[in-house]
Scaffold this motif. Sequence first.
Motif, mmCIF file in Angstrom:
data_model
loop_
_atom_site.group_PDB
_atom_site.id
_atom_site.type_symbol
_atom_site.label_atom_id
_atom_site.label_comp_id
_atom_site.label_asym_id
_atom_site.label_seq_id
_atom_site.Cartn_x
_atom_site.Cartn_y
_atom_site.Cartn_z
ATOM 1 N N GLY A 33 0.773 -1.225 0.000
ATOM 2 C CA GLY A 33 0.000 0.000 0.000
ATOM 3 C C GLY A 33 0.804 1.274 0.000
ATOM 4 O O GLY A 33 0.239 2.369 0.094
ATOM 5 N N GLY A 34 2.148 1.154 -0.106
ATOM 6 C CA GLY A 34 2.993 2.343 -0.139
ATOM 7 C C GLY A 34 2.844 3.118 -1.430
ATOM 8 O O GLY A 34 2.380 2.595 -2.445
ATOM 9 N N ARG A 35 3.264 4.379 -1.384
ATOM 10 C CA ARG A 35 3.130 5.275 -2.535
ATOM 11 C C ARG A 35 4.377 5.315 -3.411
ATOM 12 O O ARG A 35 4.500 6.196 -4.264
ATOM 13 C CB ARG A 35 2.801 6.689 -2.041
ATOM 14 N N GLY A 36 5.303 4.416 -3.186
ATOM 15 C CA GLY A 36 6.538 4.411 -3.955
ATOM 16 C C GLY A 36 7.562 5.323 -3.332
ATOM 17 O O GLY A 36 7.883 5.195 -2.148
ATOM 18 N N VAL A 37 8.091 6.284 -4.108
ATOM 19 C CA VAL A 37 9.078 7.243 -3.625
ATOM 20 C C VAL A 37 8.419 8.603 -3.472
ATOM 21 O O VAL A 37 7.841 9.132 -4.424
ATOM 22 C CB VAL A 37 10.266 7.353 -4.600
ATOM 23 N N LEU A 38 8.510 9.166 -2.265
ATOM 24 C CA LEU A 38 7.980 10.495 -1.997
ATOM 25 C C LEU A 38 9.125 11.481 -1.821
ATOM 26 O O LEU A 38 10.177 11.126 -1.267
ATOM 27 C CB LEU A 38 7.127 10.504 -0.719
ATOM 28 N N ALA A 39 8.921 12.710 -2.275
ATOM 29 C CA ALA A 39 9.854 13.802 -2.030
ATOM 30 C C ALA A 39 9.209 14.784 -1.070
ATOM 31 O O ALA A 39 7.988 14.995 -1.102
ATOM 32 C CB ALA A 39 10.225 14.502 -3.335
ATOM 33 N N ALA A 40 10.024 15.402 -0.215
ATOM 34 C CA ALA A 40 9.483 16.339 0.767
ATOM 35 C C ALA A 40 10.456 17.469 1.030
ATOM 36 O O ALA A 40 11.679 17.277 1.021
ATOM 37 C CB ALA A 40 9.170 15.614 2.082
ATOM 38 N N ASP A 41 9.912 18.656 1.259
ATOM 39 C CA ASP A 41 10.708 19.773 1.748
ATOM 40 C C ASP A 41 10.936 19.587 3.240
ATOM 41 O O ASP A 41 10.091 19.035 3.955
ATOM 42 C CB ASP A 41 9.990 21.098 1.498
ATOM 43 N N VAL A 42 12.076 20.074 3.720
ATOM 44 C CA VAL A 42 12.440 19.945 5.128
ATOM 45 C C VAL A 42 12.574 21.329 5.757
ATOM 46 O O VAL A 42 13.302 22.186 5.235
ATOM 47 C CB VAL A 42 13.774 19.193 5.289
ATOM 48 N N ASP A 43 11.868 21.553 6.844
ATOM 49 C CA ASP A 43 12.060 22.756 7.645
ATOM 50 C C ASP A 43 13.218 22.469 8.594
ATOM 51 O O ASP A 43 13.086 21.685 9.540
ATOM 52 C CB ASP A 43 10.784 23.074 8.430
ATOM 53 N N GLU A 44 14.340 23.114 8.356
ATOM 54 C CA GLU A 44 15.542 22.778 9.118
ATOM 55 C C GLU A 44 15.460 23.205 10.577
ATOM 56 O O GLU A 44 16.189 22.672 11.414
ATOM 57 C CB GLU A 44 16.771 23.403 8.454
ATOM 58 N N GLU A 45 14.582 24.166 10.899
ATOM 59 C CA GLU A 45 14.452 24.591 12.286
ATOM 60 C C GLU A 45 13.614 23.613 13.092
ATOM 61 O O GLU A 45 13.956 23.273 14.225
ATOM 62 C CB GLU A 45 13.834 25.994 12.342
ATOM 63 N N THR A 46 12.497 23.172 12.538
ATOM 64 C CA THR A 46 11.575 22.306 13.275
ATOM 65 C C THR A 46 11.727 20.830 12.928
ATOM 66 O O THR A 46 11.263 19.967 13.674
ATOM 67 C CB THR A 46 10.127 22.712 13.000
ATOM 68 N N GLY A 47 12.340 20.532 11.776
ATOM 69 C CA GLY A 47 12.434 19.161 11.304
ATOM 70 C C GLY A 47 11.237 18.704 10.500
ATOM 71 O O GLY A 47 11.228 17.581 9.986
ATOM 72 N N ALA A 48 10.218 19.555 10.371
ATOM 73 C CA ALA A 48 8.973 19.150 9.721
ATOM 74 C C ALA A 48 9.174 18.836 8.242
ATOM 75 O O ALA A 48 9.951 19.497 7.542
ATOM 76 C CB ALA A 48 7.924 20.240 9.883
ATOM 77 N N LEU A 49 8.438 17.821 7.777
ATOM 78 C CA LEU A 49 8.447 17.412 6.374
ATOM 79 C C LEU A 49 7.142 17.839 5.707
ATOM 80 O O LEU A 49 6.069 17.709 6.297
ATOM 81 C CB LEU A 49 8.591 15.897 6.255
ATOM 82 N N THR A 50 7.247 18.314 4.460
ATOM 83 C CA THR A 50 6.078 18.637 3.654
ATOM 84 C C THR A 50 6.228 17.938 2.314
ATOM 85 O O THR A 50 7.129 18.274 1.536
ATOM 86 C CB THR A 50 5.940 20.157 3.428
ATOM 87 N N VAL A 51 5.393 16.960 2.049
ATOM 88 C CA VAL A 51 5.499 16.186 0.811
ATOM 89 C C VAL A 51 5.177 17.078 -0.385
ATOM 90 O O VAL A 51 4.180 17.810 -0.385
ATOM 91 C CB VAL A 51 4.561 14.969 0.848
ATOM 92 N N THR A 52 6.032 17.024 -1.416
ATOM 93 C CA THR A 52 5.842 17.827 -2.618
ATOM 94 C C THR A 52 5.492 17.003 -3.844
ATOM 95 O O THR A 52 5.067 17.550 -4.856
ATOM 96 C CB THR A 52 7.106 18.638 -2.928
ATOM 97 N N GLY A 53 5.684 15.709 -3.785
ATOM 98 C CA GLY A 53 5.354 14.866 -4.934
ATOM 99 C C GLY A 53 5.874 13.466 -4.740
ATOM 100 O O GLY A 53 6.565 13.167 -3.758
ATOM 101 N N GLY A 54 5.526 12.593 -5.677
ATOM 102 C CA GLY A 54 5.964 11.214 -5.564
ATOM 103 C C GLY A 54 5.830 10.465 -6.864
ATOM 104 O O GLY A 54 5.292 10.971 -7.853
ATOM 105 N N SER A 55 6.348 9.238 -6.859
ATOM 106 C CA SER A 55 6.240 8.369 -8.025
ATOM 107 C C SER A 55 6.153 6.924 -7.565
ATOM 108 O O SER A 55 6.930 6.484 -6.705
ATOM 109 C CB SER A 55 7.447 8.535 -8.942
ATOM 110 N N ASP A 56 5.205 6.189 -8.147
ATOM 111 C CA ASP A 56 5.101 4.756 -7.869
ATOM 112 C C ASP A 56 5.492 3.947 -9.108
ATOM 113 O O ASP A 56 5.004 2.862 -9.336
ATOM 114 C CB ASP A 56 3.701 4.386 -7.384
ATOM 115 N N ALA A 57 6.416 4.500 -9.889
ATOM 116 C CA ALA A 57 6.824 3.851 -11.133
ATOM 117 C C ALA A 57 7.613 2.573 -10.909
ATOM 118 O O ALA A 57 7.728 1.753 -11.821
ATOM 119 C CB ALA A 57 7.649 4.824 -11.978
ATOM 120 N N VAL A 58 8.179 2.388 -9.707
ATOM 121 C CA VAL A 58 9.002 1.213 -9.402
ATOM 122 C C VAL A 58 8.373 0.449 -8.249
ATOM 123 O O VAL A 58 7.940 1.044 -7.255
ATOM 124 C CB VAL A 58 10.448 1.637 -9.049
ATOM 125 N N ALA A 59 8.339 -0.854 -8.363
ATOM 126 C CA ALA A 59 7.759 -1.692 -7.315
ATOM 127 C C ALA A 59 8.686 -1.784 -6.109
ATOM 128 O O ALA A 59 9.898 -1.992 -6.246
ATOM 129 C CB ALA A 59 7.489 -3.097 -7.862
#
Length: 358
Positions: free
Chosen positions: A27-53
């Motif tokens: 049920g995973g989404r493949g590979v996700l990319a995320a921006d990182v807030d370096e002060e808080t550590g928070a992740l914000t997903v910006t996109g992804g690809s499930d092209a590879v199993a």
Amino acid sequence: MSGTGTVDTARGRSAVRAYIGSFTSAGGRGVLAADVDEETGALTVTGGSDAVADPSFLALAGPVLHVVSETDAGAVAAFDVTGPAPRPLGAPVPVDGAAPTHLAVAAGHLLTANYTSGSVTALPLSEDGTARPATTVLRHEGAGPVTARQAGPHAHQVLPDPGGRWVVSVDLGTDSVRICALDPATGALTLHGETALRPGTGPRHLAFHPAGTHAYVLNELEPTLTVCRWDAVAGVLEPLGEIPVVPDLVPEGAPGTAYPSEVVVAPDGRFLWAAVRGADTIAVLALDPDGSGASLAATVPCGGNWPRDLTLAPSGRHLYAANERSGDVTWFTLDPESGIPERAGSIEAPAASCVVFG
């Protein structure tokens, strides 16, 4: 997501990016990319690809993200990560091994540890950063006393040593770590030596001390850490002793109830963190000043269930746990004096298996 496409949420880019791998078969989404807030550590997903199993483990080399496809066929694939969403670069390349669980870049080659087939593969990298067909498949030999898990070799990790002279591979099935030489011109892997660890411990992953004089092997079949001396000139790994990564080996930490997964060492060499599945904790170990010893200082909840991976942010201030079964990535702020992580937030990431930064 579609089976071959990418998703782009068109968010702004941050200086530091994170990439999350997952099991698409669960049920995973493949590979996700995320921006990182370096002060808080928070992740914000910006996109992804499930092209590879089942891209369960990732390695970044410049603008190219390499991933394993942890399937019976076994392959690696590359993504361009210059945009908000990972973009596939060509078709997956076979590794000539089954169920690759780990990969690393060394001497112009991509290396994979193939769990089911018990082997390590070297694939040369093209000028565009993508992998070419395999040049070497080095097959491990041996077995261990835990017959259900150690009937044969199971390579679980491969990585270069800090000096870049040697390649080490950790094998859960044979209770050993192999040291190899990699010829950068031909991609040939040659076995240099093998270090036997205590039978039945099931070594999974290894991390080096920043000084390059010691290494720490995290064992999966028993919740312990093996401290080793590393001779970078001779290419020799010498076990010095074992330390538990759970408070009590019996009953809570008895074999079969706690399954360590990943080990991370602080850039200043003062602390070591280990993720422990089953117990669902992060162990905090204090390291001796020279790296030759360790002691369990604390354990904290991992923020989810079944922490398969543990990663330190480039700043060294935040720690991230990829919790496979609860389907999230949790981040922690690290106390600079004690090394103890404090939960700071999380994002949903179904069947999460790995986090890397770039």
